[in-house]
Design an enzyme around this catalytic site. Structure first.
Site, PDB file in Angstrom:
ATOM      1  N   GLY A 170       0.856  -1.194   0.000  1.00  0.00           N
ATOM      2  CA  GLY A 170       0.000   0.000   0.000  1.00  0.00           C
ATOM      3  C   GLY A 170       0.889   1.241   0.000  1.00  0.00           C
ATOM      4  O   GLY A 170       2.038   1.193  -0.427  1.00  0.00           O
ATOM      5  N   ARG A 171       0.322   2.340   0.504  1.00  0.00           N
ATOM      6  CA  ARG A 171       1.082   3.603   0.521  1.00  0.00           C
ATOM      7  C   ARG A 171       2.430   3.450   1.216  1.00  0.00           C
ATOM      8  O   ARG A 171       3.457   3.888   0.708  1.00  0.00           O
ATOM      9  CB  ARG A 171       0.294   4.669   1.281  1.00  0.00           C
ATOM     10  CG  ARG A 171      -0.950   5.188   0.611  1.00  0.00           C
ATOM     11  CD  ARG A 171      -1.424   6.351   1.487  1.00  0.00           C
ATOM     12  NE  ARG A 171      -2.674   6.909   1.026  1.00  0.00           N
ATOM     13  CZ  ARG A 171      -3.874   6.458   1.392  1.00  0.00           C
ATOM     14  NH1 ARG A 171      -3.964   5.426   2.196  1.00  0.00           N
ATOM     15  NH2 ARG A 171      -4.983   7.022   0.946  1.00  0.00           N
ATOM     16  N   ILE A 172       2.404   2.844   2.407  1.00  0.00           N
ATOM     17  CA  ILE A 172       3.649   2.767   3.188  1.00  0.00           C
ATOM     18  C   ILE A 172       4.638   1.822   2.504  1.00  0.00           C
ATOM     19  O   ILE A 172       5.829   2.153   2.364  1.00  0.00           O
ATOM     20  CB  ILE A 172       3.359   2.329   4.644  1.00  0.00           C
ATOM     21  CG1 ILE A 172       2.537   3.422   5.354  1.00  0.00           C
ATOM     22  CG2 ILE A 172       4.660   2.058   5.401  1.00  0.00           C
ATOM     23  CD1 ILE A 172       2.027   3.049   6.735  1.00  0.00           C
ATOM     24  N   ILE A 231       7.520  -2.749  10.777  1.00  0.00           N
ATOM     25  CA  ILE A 231       6.991  -1.458  11.245  1.00  0.00           C
ATOM     26  C   ILE A 231       5.451  -1.478  11.195  1.00  0.00           C
ATOM     27  O   ILE A 231       4.819  -0.434  11.321  1.00  0.00           O
ATOM     28  CB  ILE A 231       7.521  -0.272  10.390  1.00  0.00           C
ATOM     29  CG1 ILE A 231       7.411  -0.526   8.879  1.00  0.00           C
ATOM     30  CG2 ILE A 231       8.958   0.050  10.734  1.00  0.00           C
ATOM     31  CD1 ILE A 231       6.097  -0.346   8.257  1.00  0.00           C
ATOM     32  N   ARG A 264       2.598  -4.429  12.330  1.00  0.00           N
ATOM     33  CA  ARG A 264       1.970  -4.923  13.549  1.00  0.00           C
ATOM     34  C   ARG A 264       2.704  -6.179  13.998  1.00  0.00           C
ATOM     35  O   ARG A 264       3.081  -7.012  13.162  1.00  0.00           O
ATOM     36  CB  ARG A 264       0.497  -5.294  13.294  1.00  0.00           C
ATOM     37  CG  ARG A 264      -0.452  -4.123  13.179  1.00  0.00           C
ATOM     38  CD  ARG A 264      -0.639  -3.407  14.527  1.00  0.00           C
ATOM     39  NE  ARG A 264      -1.593  -2.327  14.432  1.00  0.00           N
ATOM     40  CZ  ARG A 264      -1.287  -1.054  14.211  1.00  0.00           C
ATOM     41  NH1 ARG A 264      -0.031  -0.680  14.055  1.00  0.00           N
ATOM     42  NH2 ARG A 264      -2.227  -0.130  14.169  1.00  0.00           N
ATOM     43  N   ASP A 314       9.813  -2.425  15.290  1.00  0.00           N
ATOM     44  CA  ASP A 314       9.158  -1.295  15.960  1.00  0.00           C
ATOM     45  C   ASP A 314       7.860  -1.742  16.626  1.00  0.00           C
ATOM     46  O   ASP A 314       7.263  -0.988  17.379  1.00  0.00           O
ATOM     47  CB  ASP A 314       8.861  -0.190  14.932  1.00  0.00           C
ATOM     48  CG  ASP A 314       8.306   1.080  15.577  1.00  0.00           C
ATOM     49  OD1 ASP A 314       8.908   1.526  16.589  1.00  0.00           O
ATOM     50  OD2 ASP A 314       7.279   1.605  15.106  1.00  0.00           O
ATOM     51  N   GLU A 374       2.345  -5.318  23.085  1.00  0.00           N
ATOM     52  CA  GLU A 374       2.987  -4.055  23.487  1.00  0.00           C
ATOM     53  C   GLU A 374       2.352  -3.507  24.751  1.00  0.00           C
ATOM     54  O   GLU A 374       1.133  -3.623  24.910  1.00  0.00           O
ATOM     55  CB  GLU A 374       2.838  -3.036  22.338  1.00  0.00           C
ATOM     56  CG  GLU A 374       3.588  -3.478  21.096  1.00  0.00           C
ATOM     57  CD  GLU A 374       3.274  -2.609  19.877  1.00  0.00           C
ATOM     58  OE1 GLU A 374       2.582  -1.585  20.016  1.00  0.00           O
ATOM     59  OE2 GLU A 374       3.729  -2.974  18.784  1.00  0.00           O
ATOM     60  N   HIS A 426       7.405   1.263  18.983  1.00  0.00           N
ATOM     61  CA  HIS A 426       6.228   1.622  18.161  1.00  0.00           C
ATOM     62  C   HIS A 426       6.151   3.142  17.953  1.00  0.00           C
ATOM     63  O   HIS A 426       5.225   3.805  18.409  1.00  0.00           O
ATOM     64  CB  HIS A 426       4.936   1.087  18.797  1.00  0.00           C
ATOM     65  CG  HIS A 426       3.794   1.022  17.825  1.00  0.00           C
ATOM     66  ND1 HIS A 426       2.763   0.108  17.933  1.00  0.00           N
ATOM     67  CD2 HIS A 426       3.512   1.755  16.711  1.00  0.00           C
ATOM     68  CE1 HIS A 426       1.905   0.301  16.943  1.00  0.00           C
ATOM     69  NE2 HIS A 426       2.335   1.298  16.187  1.00  0.00           N
TER      70      HIS A 426
HETATM   71  C1  8YV Z   1       0.394   4.799  16.146  1.00  0.00           C
HETATM   72  C2  8YV Z   1      -0.145   3.116  14.315  1.00  0.00           C
HETATM   73  O1  8YV Z   1       1.077   3.993  17.025  1.00  0.00           O
HETATM   74  O2  8YV Z   1      -1.197   4.324  12.619  1.00  0.00           O
HETATM   75  C3  8YV Z   1      -1.138   3.276  13.229  1.00  0.00           C
HETATM   76  O3  8YV Z   1      -1.878   2.323  12.961  1.00  0.00           O
HETATM   77  O4  8YV Z   1       0.081   2.055  14.788  1.00  0.00           O
HETATM   78  C4  8YV Z   1       0.625   4.316  14.785  1.00  0.00           C
HETATM   79  O5  8YV Z   1       0.700   5.348  13.901  1.00  0.00           O
HETATM   80  C5  8YV Z   1      -0.878   5.014  16.848  1.00  0.00           C
HETATM   81  O6  8YV Z   1      -2.023   4.860  16.173  1.00  0.00           O
HETATM   82  C6  8YV Z   1      -0.751   6.321  17.609  1.00  0.00           C
HETATM   83  O7  8YV Z   1      -1.807   7.136  17.623  1.00  0.00           O
END
Ligand code: 8YV
Length: 316
Positions: free
Chosen positions: A156-158, A233, A235, A259, A264, A282
């Site tokens: 996807g985007r990331i 990075i 889940r 990360d 967590e 994270h």
């Molecule tokens: C944040 C994330 O940890 O966007 C996500 O899904 O896991 C992270 O950007 C989190 O949502 C902080 O608000």
């Protein structure tokens, strides 16, 4: 009367928090000590029409049940795997998230981790601080990035932003995800296993949730191999953490840079004790700019919904 909003986590942006307090009657659960949050929420639950949560915290079925007047869940993050989407759908509760605004920072962290693992940054830092340099202890060379393959799981985007960055370092980017993407230059592997076999670095960018749980298993890690590095990075749930620890210990996998984790903020001692890992808490989206942009999008979604307009970024 302002709509009542249950806020599970704060934004570091003062401007965002000010807008929340201006437009909503906020119940700031995050201000309560951990042990007292449940009782606090119980006390305010009846009138809550909006819930502000994060990608990591989400909202489970039990909390949803406690909120009979809930109309909207605004996730300050992109991941919705921790949101009980079946329950929100069944009750017609709107869910929004914050796509787009965090792409660059999360991709930057992926490359930061990849580089830190490739060049053994934590070990070098220890080498200087601990006096090993001064003592003339030997230092082995690391491997260059150029010419290596960066496999991206989840495009996807990331994932695409990670590929672009990897290519800027002279790497060849490939990807796997179930659906092929039209119009991208990078080659798609036939499976995650094939991608792992072809990769020197495997960067996990796919969404969490039941469909991807433990997709990166012992077999995938072994395919990445003793010289390979896993970067996650996305889940923790995407990776079989026990298999990862075993692979790192036994040498089936070279390194991991993580990360995100299973449970967590608890990171198993077995992982923390290993030298061939780089660990961050994270923080992919944790920059001043991105957390402000995410928070602003949360505010915009809430204001649009309660103003009778379509929220800008609803979750399909
Ligand atoms: C944040 C994330 O940890 O966007 C996500 O899904 O896991 C992270 O950007 C989190 O949502 C902080 O608000």
């Amino acid at each position: 009367m302002k709509p009542q909003l249950l806020v599970l986590a704060a934004s570091p942006s003062a401007a965002v928090m000010e807008q929340l307090d201006r437009h909503f009657e906020c119940h700031h659960a995050w201000r309560q000590p951990r042990g007292e949050q449940a009782a606090y929420i119980g006390g305010v639950a009846a009138g809550v029409r909006g819930l502000l949560t994060t990608g990591a915290i989400g909202v489970g079925p039990a909390l949803l049940e406690q909120l009979p007047a809930l109309e909207i869940v605004a996730v300050n993050g992109i991941g919705t795997d921790a949101v009980a989407l079946e329950a929100t759908r069944a009750r017609g509760i709107v869910v929004t998230n914050t796509p787009g605004v965090l792409t660059d920072d999360v991709a930057d962290l992926a490359l930061t981790l990849l580089l830190a693992a490739a060049r053994r940054l934590p070990a070098l830092d220890r080498y200087v601080r601990g006096g090993a340099w001064e003592a003339g202890q030997p230092l082995a060379p690391t491997r260059a990035l150029r010419g290596k393959v960066c496999g991206v799981f989840g495009f996807g985007r990331i994932g695409q932003a990670v590929a672009a960055r990897a290519e800027a370092f002279g790497m060849r980017a490939m990807y796997f995800q179930p659906r092929a993407i039209d119009g991208v230059a990078q080659e798609r592997s036939a499976s995650l296993l094939e991608l792992a076999r072809a990769s020197d670095y495997l960067v996990v960018c796919a969404p969490g949730g039941a469909a991807t749980r433990h997709a990166v298993n012992a077999e995938v890690l072994a395919a990445l191999g003793p010289e390979g590095t896993l970067v996650n990075i996305a889940r923790g749930s995407l990776v079989d953490q026990q298999a990862l620890i075993a692979a790192l210990r036994g040498g089936a996998l070279g390194m991991a840079a993580l990360d995100v984790f299973d449970d967590e903020p608890r990171v198993p001692a077995a992982l923390r004790e290993l030298d061939n890992v780089v660990l961050t808490p994270h923080v992919g989206s944790l920059t001043v700019e991105t957390r402000h942009a995410m928070g602003q999008l949360v505010v915009d979604n809430l204001l649009a919904y309660f103003g009778g307009r379509p929220p800008p970024t609803p979750v399909a």
